[in-house]
Design an enzyme around this catalytic site. Structure first.
Site, PDB file in Angstrom:
ATOM      1  N   HIS A  10      28.130  37.134   4.229  1.00 13.42           N
ATOM      2  CA  HIS A  10      28.814  36.166   3.363  1.00 13.42           C
ATOM      3  C   HIS A  10      27.820  35.694   2.311  1.00 13.42           C
ATOM      4  O   HIS A  10      26.603  35.691   2.541  1.00 13.42           O
ATOM      5  CB  HIS A  10      29.281  34.964   4.172  1.00 13.42           C
ATOM      6  CG  HIS A  10      30.432  35.256   5.079  1.00 13.42           C
ATOM      7  ND1 HIS A  10      31.304  34.266   5.496  1.00 13.42           N
ATOM      8  CD2 HIS A  10      30.863  36.391   5.658  1.00 13.42           C
ATOM      9  CE1 HIS A  10      32.217  34.793   6.291  1.00 13.42           C
ATOM     10  NE2 HIS A  10      31.965  36.083   6.408  1.00 13.42           N
ATOM     11  N   GLU A  24      27.001  32.711   1.214  1.00 14.72           N
ATOM     12  CA  GLU A  24      26.143  31.596   1.618  1.00 14.72           C
ATOM     13  C   GLU A  24      25.052  32.048   2.590  1.00 14.72           C
ATOM     14  O   GLU A  24      23.892  31.662   2.461  1.00 14.72           O
ATOM     15  CB  GLU A  24      26.948  30.481   2.315  1.00 14.72           C
ATOM     16  CG  GLU A  24      28.115  29.951   1.517  1.00 14.72           C
ATOM     17  CD  GLU A  24      29.433  30.618   1.872  1.00 14.72           C
ATOM     18  OE1 GLU A  24      30.432  29.896   1.993  1.00 14.72           O
ATOM     19  OE2 GLU A  24      29.461  31.854   2.032  1.00 14.72           O
ATOM     20  N   CYS A  83      32.992  28.782   5.505  1.00  7.19           N
ATOM     21  CA  CYS A  83      33.620  29.011   6.804  1.00  7.19           C
ATOM     22  C   CYS A  83      32.728  28.382   7.883  1.00  7.19           C
ATOM     23  O   CYS A  83      31.617  27.933   7.591  1.00  7.19           O
ATOM     24  CB  CYS A  83      33.778  30.512   7.041  1.00  7.19           C
ATOM     25  SG  CYS A  83      32.202  31.370   7.343  1.00  7.19           S
ATOM     26  N   CYS A  85      29.114  29.895   7.996  1.00  2.00           N
ATOM     27  CA  CYS A  85      28.273  29.501   6.867  1.00  2.00           C
ATOM     28  C   CYS A  85      27.966  28.006   6.881  1.00  2.00           C
ATOM     29  O   CYS A  85      26.841  27.603   6.572  1.00  2.00           O
ATOM     30  CB  CYS A  85      28.931  29.915   5.554  1.00  2.00           C
ATOM     31  SG  CYS A  85      29.012  31.717   5.388  1.00  2.00           S
TER      32      CYS A  85
END
Length: 171
Positions: free
Chosen positions: A64, A66, A94, A97
């Site tokens: 992801h 992040e 999410c 993260c």
């Protein structure tokens, strides 16, 4: 009072400046066929890290924006604590993260679009409610533009899937 408004306007301008960079990262993700989420990490007015989603390209569940930006920032700063840093991300983080942000002790998170299916800073759950490190969180910065990127991506994806189904049925 006027000084406070000026500082707030300057802070808002800074948020927009850095969110623009996060959006550029999201556009890179989209160009690569990835869900268009981009992230930049800033500390003391300096860009520390920039990343975008790469789950499909890297075949990693944790790729992801992040997560990868945090990894890069820790590497650059030589430690795992990102105190004083601000994460700018185009989509509300999410749980994975948000957990990484909390564990890295990031001071501030600014996100664009809310994530009504997996947002972990208020939309679905709020990990700041746990007795852990609590970053300041500001949502909705350039939300329309961030949401439009996501909507456009998923519209194109549905269109392509529909065309593929149609072409399979013709043969």
């Amino acid at each position: 009072m006027k000084k406070e408004k000026r500082i707030s306007a300057e802070a808002a301008d800074e948020d927009i400046k850095w969110m623009e960079l996060a959006i550029r990262e999201a556009e890179k993700a989209m160009a690569e066929g990835e869900v268009p989420v981009g992230c930049v990490i800033v500390k003391d007015g300096e860009l520390i890290a920039a990343a975008h989603n790469r789950r499909e390209s890297d075949r990693r569940a944790t790729a992801h924006a992040e997560h990868d930006a945090i990894e890069l920032a820790c590497e650059k700063l030589g430690g795992w604590r990102l105190s004083g840093a601000c994460v700018y991300v185009t989509l509300e983080p999410c749980p994975m993260c948000a957990g990484a942000i909390i564990n890295a002790q990031v001071s501030r998170v600014v996100y664009g679009a809310k994530d009504s299916s997996a947002g972990a800073f208020g939309s679905v759950v709020d990990l700041r409610n746990y007795p852990l490190y609590k970053p300041e969180v500001k949502g909705g910065v350039m939300a329309e533009r961030c949401s439009a990127l996501l909507s456009d991506f998923f519209s194109r994806l549905r269109l392509m899937r529909g065309k593929n189904r149609y072409n399979k049925n013709k043969s």
